[in-house]
Design a protein around this motif. Structure first.
Motif, PDB file in Angstrom:
ATOM      1  N   THR A   1       0.763  -1.264  -0.039  1.00  0.00           N
ATOM      2  CA  THR A   1      -0.016   0.047  -0.061  1.00  0.00           C
ATOM      3  C   THR A   1       0.792   1.400   0.136  1.00  0.00           C
ATOM      4  O   THR A   1       2.073   1.030   0.389  1.00  0.00           O
ATOM      5  CB  THR A   1      -0.937  -0.124   1.303  1.00  0.00           C
ATOM      6  N   ALA A   2       0.222   2.325  -0.037  1.00  0.00           N
ATOM      7  CA  ALA A   2       0.772   3.660  -0.280  1.00  0.00           C
ATOM      8  C   ALA A   2       1.426   4.010   0.946  1.00  0.00           C
ATOM      9  O   ALA A   2       2.416   4.905   1.455  1.00  0.00           O
ATOM     10  CB  ALA A   2       0.248   4.761  -0.936  1.00  0.00           C
ATOM     11  N   LEU A   3       0.886   3.310   2.080  1.00  0.00           N
ATOM     12  CA  LEU A   3       1.379   3.524   3.472  1.00  0.00           C
ATOM     13  C   LEU A   3       2.379   2.406   4.025  1.00  0.00           C
ATOM     14  O   LEU A   3       2.904   2.602   5.326  1.00  0.00           O
ATOM     15  CB  LEU A   3       0.140   3.587   4.462  1.00  0.00           C
ATOM     16  N   TYR A   4       3.041   1.609   3.123  1.00  0.00           N
ATOM     17  CA  TYR A   4       3.896   0.730   3.617  1.00  0.00           C
ATOM     18  C   TYR A   4       5.146   1.454   4.320  1.00  0.00           C
ATOM     19  O   TYR A   4       5.523   0.948   5.332  1.00  0.00           O
ATOM     20  CB  TYR A   4       4.392  -0.349   2.582  1.00  0.00           C
TER      21      TYR A   4
ATOM     22  N   GLU B   1     -11.463  -0.643  -4.870  1.00  0.00           N
ATOM     23  CA  GLU B   1     -12.576   0.316  -5.199  1.00  0.00           C
ATOM     24  C   GLU B   1     -12.926   0.160  -6.633  1.00  0.00           C
ATOM     25  O   GLU B   1     -12.046   0.336  -7.642  1.00  0.00           O
ATOM     26  CB  GLU B   1     -11.865   1.661  -4.995  1.00  0.00           C
ATOM     27  N   VAL B   2     -14.068  -0.252  -6.984  1.00  0.00           N
ATOM     28  CA  VAL B   2     -14.629  -0.328  -8.242  1.00  0.00           C
ATOM     29  C   VAL B   2     -15.689   0.615  -8.752  1.00  0.00           C
ATOM     30  O   VAL B   2     -16.857   0.499  -7.926  1.00  0.00           O
ATOM     31  CB  VAL B   2     -14.970  -1.857  -8.810  1.00  0.00           C
ATOM     32  N   TRP B   3     -15.551   1.777  -9.572  1.00  0.00           N
ATOM     33  CA  TRP B   3     -16.438   2.588  -9.786  1.00  0.00           C
ATOM     34  C   TRP B   3     -17.426   1.881 -11.131  1.00  0.00           C
ATOM     35  O   TRP B   3     -16.898   1.405 -12.015  1.00  0.00           O
ATOM     36  CB  TRP B   3     -16.035   3.808 -10.387  1.00  0.00           C
ATOM     37  N   VAL B   4     -18.782   2.085 -10.806  1.00  0.00           N
ATOM     38  CA  VAL B   4     -19.678   1.679 -11.941  1.00  0.00           C
ATOM     39  C   VAL B   4     -20.427   3.185 -12.170  1.00  0.00           C
ATOM     40  O   VAL B   4     -21.229   3.596 -11.464  1.00  0.00           O
ATOM     41  CB  VAL B   4     -20.719   0.608 -11.355  1.00  0.00           C
ATOM     42  N   SER B   5     -20.624   3.333 -13.326  1.00  0.00           N
ATOM     43  CA  SER B   5     -21.220   4.559 -14.058  1.00  0.00           C
ATOM     44  C   SER B   5     -21.931   4.306 -15.343  1.00  0.00           C
ATOM     45  O   SER B   5     -21.522   3.510 -15.932  1.00  0.00           O
ATOM     46  CB  SER B   5     -20.089   5.853 -13.917  1.00  0.00           C
ATOM     47  N   GLY B   6     -22.855   5.152 -15.510  1.00  0.00           N
ATOM     48  CA  GLY B   6     -23.678   5.024 -16.988  1.00  0.00           C
ATOM     49  C   GLY B   6     -25.277   5.100 -16.627  1.00  0.00           C
ATOM     50  O   GLY B   6     -25.668   5.186 -15.294  1.00  0.00           O
TER      51      GLY B   6
ATOM     52  N   ILE C   1      -5.004   3.039  -7.618  1.00  0.00           N
ATOM     53  CA  ILE C   1      -4.902   4.463  -7.351  1.00  0.00           C
ATOM     54  C   ILE C   1      -5.237   5.031  -6.041  1.00  0.00           C
ATOM     55  O   ILE C   1      -5.367   6.012  -5.871  1.00  0.00           O
ATOM     56  CB  ILE C   1      -5.091   5.348  -8.367  1.00  0.00           C
ATOM     57  N   THR C   2      -6.072   4.006  -5.329  1.00  0.00           N
ATOM     58  CA  THR C   2      -7.096   4.683  -4.104  1.00  0.00           C
ATOM     59  C   THR C   2      -6.502   4.255  -2.845  1.00  0.00           C
ATOM     60  O   THR C   2      -6.283   2.838  -2.666  1.00  0.00           O
ATOM     61  CB  THR C   2      -8.510   4.154  -4.521  1.00  0.00           C
ATOM     62  N   SER C   3      -6.428   4.833  -1.756  1.00  0.00           N
ATOM     63  CA  SER C   3      -6.051   4.502  -0.355  1.00  0.00           C
ATOM     64  C   SER C   3      -7.133   4.598   0.389  1.00  0.00           C
ATOM     65  O   SER C   3      -8.241   5.364   0.151  1.00  0.00           O
ATOM     66  CB  SER C   3      -4.879   5.248   0.124  1.00  0.00           C
TER      67      SER C   3
ATOM     68  N   PHE D   1     -11.632   7.572   1.957  1.00  0.00           N
ATOM     69  CA  PHE D   1     -11.293   7.224   0.764  1.00  0.00           C
ATOM     70  C   PHE D   1     -10.215   8.570  -0.020  1.00  0.00           C
ATOM     71  O   PHE D   1     -10.652   9.497   0.201  1.00  0.00           O
ATOM     72  CB  PHE D   1     -12.156   6.795  -0.394  1.00  0.00           C
ATOM     73  N   VAL D   2      -8.899   7.978  -0.270  1.00  0.00           N
ATOM     74  CA  VAL D   2      -8.279   9.375  -0.666  1.00  0.00           C
ATOM     75  C   VAL D   2      -7.213   8.885  -1.666  1.00  0.00           C
ATOM     76  O   VAL D   2      -6.726   7.553  -1.626  1.00  0.00           O
ATOM     77  CB  VAL D   2      -7.463   9.823   0.645  1.00  0.00           C
TER      78      VAL D   2
END
Length: 370
Positions: free
Chosen positions: A6-9, A55-60, A142-144, A203-204
């Motif tokens: 993770t980005a915090l490792y 984190e999976v975005w669903v749009s439409g 790309i999400t923490s 979420f950041v």
């Protein structure tokens, strides 16, 4: 197994964390004492790195209809700014993962699956989206995700939030979220959690994770916040009776025997969804086993895969178990034959050849005082 970080490792390394592999990720197991971390969450606050989650975005235009088809719940019925717990099943009704869905509007949802299952869920959603006017975007890399859990969580976040936005924190209900600025970072702030305590998840983007982590730790110092690893997270969620995929939930298991029948929208959702016919058949047939809570009457704790006994005969198997730091006695979750699942039933756990007495009790084992 591929190791992900993770980005915090590096932050965890500086804090002296002990690491463990979890779903292909190198994650903090504990920083000092898992008992101290557990009690900090129950009495003050704990700071968790959950960036291994997906984190999976669903749009439409058809986002709601698509999620109604892809998952077992009626996700189109979620109100804007709210979240809902759900399951993604295969055609046979087996559980691929349990997850949380956040609704940002008619055409925008965020699906958060578990760490080890995140790639599988993202692929399954993309495959199921073919017939719908939707876009599925996996933003996990790309999400923490940072969690602040415990009775002091709200007070800590208020220190990091402009007064004009305080109501976005204090008025936030359980399983709801807002978008706001925390410690100078634009975040999605959700009042969810996996510990049985009040708390928030933030979420950041990855590039802001280390700064946000440091800000929360500094703001929480006066309240007794401590960084917490997976060991305390597991003991906290067990006390709260929350299932863990791979322990209580699996492809071989049914939502109904796991006590999650209410998550499956067989009546409230019209039309087909993946696994519907198999789940209808499973509900009609009834479950032969049931997930129950077990309270230890002695001092020794049962562990995962230990046999559960009735009069010496095997009638089930432990899925999770350990001593409860909060309650002071062993607790376990186990699948047992339905005829032995009634509250108050005396059972034993086979602890390496010795029968240890337990009793079936209602879940959760621990419930916070609101």
């Amino acid at each position: 197994m591929t190791e992900n970080y993770t980005a915090l490792y590096e932050e965890h390394k500086k804090l002296g964390a002990s690491f463990t592999d979890f779903g292909g990720w190198q994650m903090p197991l504990k920083y000092s004492s898992e008992l101290a971390e557990h009690h900090a969450v129950r009495n003050a606050a704990g700071l968790f790195d959950l960036s291994h989650m997906g984190e999976v975005w669903v749009s439409g235009l058809e986002a709601g209809a698509f999620l109604d088809y892809a998952l077992v719940g009626k996700l189109s019925a979620i109100a804007d700014g709210k979240a809902k717990y759900s399951l993604i099943c295969n055609a046979d009704g087996g559980i691929i993962d349990d997850l949380i869905v956040y609704r940002f509007g008619d055409e925008k949802y965020l699906v958060v699956p578990n760490a080890g299952n995140a790639p599988t869920v993202a692929v399954a959603l993309a495959e199921r989206a073919v017939a719908f006017n939707v876009k599925v975007e996996d933003a996990s890399a790309i999400t923490s995700l940072i969690a602040v859990q415990g009775p002091k969580a709200e007070a800590i976040l208020l220190k990091l939030t402009a007064e004009a936005q305080h109501a976005l924190v204090t008025d936030l209900k359980y399983y709801a979220f807002n978008e706001l600025t925390v410690a100078g970072h634009n975040v999605i702030l959700a009042r969810t959690g996996y510990t049985g305590e009040d708390g928030f998840e933030l979420f950041v983007p990855n590039d802001g994770a280390a700064s946000l982590w440091a800000s929360v730790a500094e703001a929480g110092a006066e309240f007794g916040i401590v960084p917490c690893g997976l060991a305390s997270r597991d003991s906290l969620r067990l006390e709260a009776g929350m299932p863990l995929y791979g322990n209580e939930l699996s492809l071989e298991g049914s939502p109904f025997e796991a006590g999650l029948g209410g998550v499956v929208a067989l009546k409230s959702k019209e039309g087909d969804f993946v696994g519907r016919s198999a789940l209808e058949a499973a509900k009609e047939a009834g479950s032969k086993r049931k997930l129950v809570g077990l309270k230890g009457l002695g001092r020794r704790a049962g562990r995962g895969h230990y046999p559960v006994l009735k009069d010496g005969a095997v009638v089930g198997e432990v899925t999770s178990g350990q001593p409860s730091p909060t309650l002071g006695h062993p607790v376990a979750m186990a699948y047992v034959d339905v005829e032995h699942a009634e509250i108050g039933t005396a059972l034993d756990i086979d602890l390496r050849g010795k029968a240890e007495p337990f009793e079936v009790v209602a879940l959760p084992f621990y419930k916070r005082q609101k």
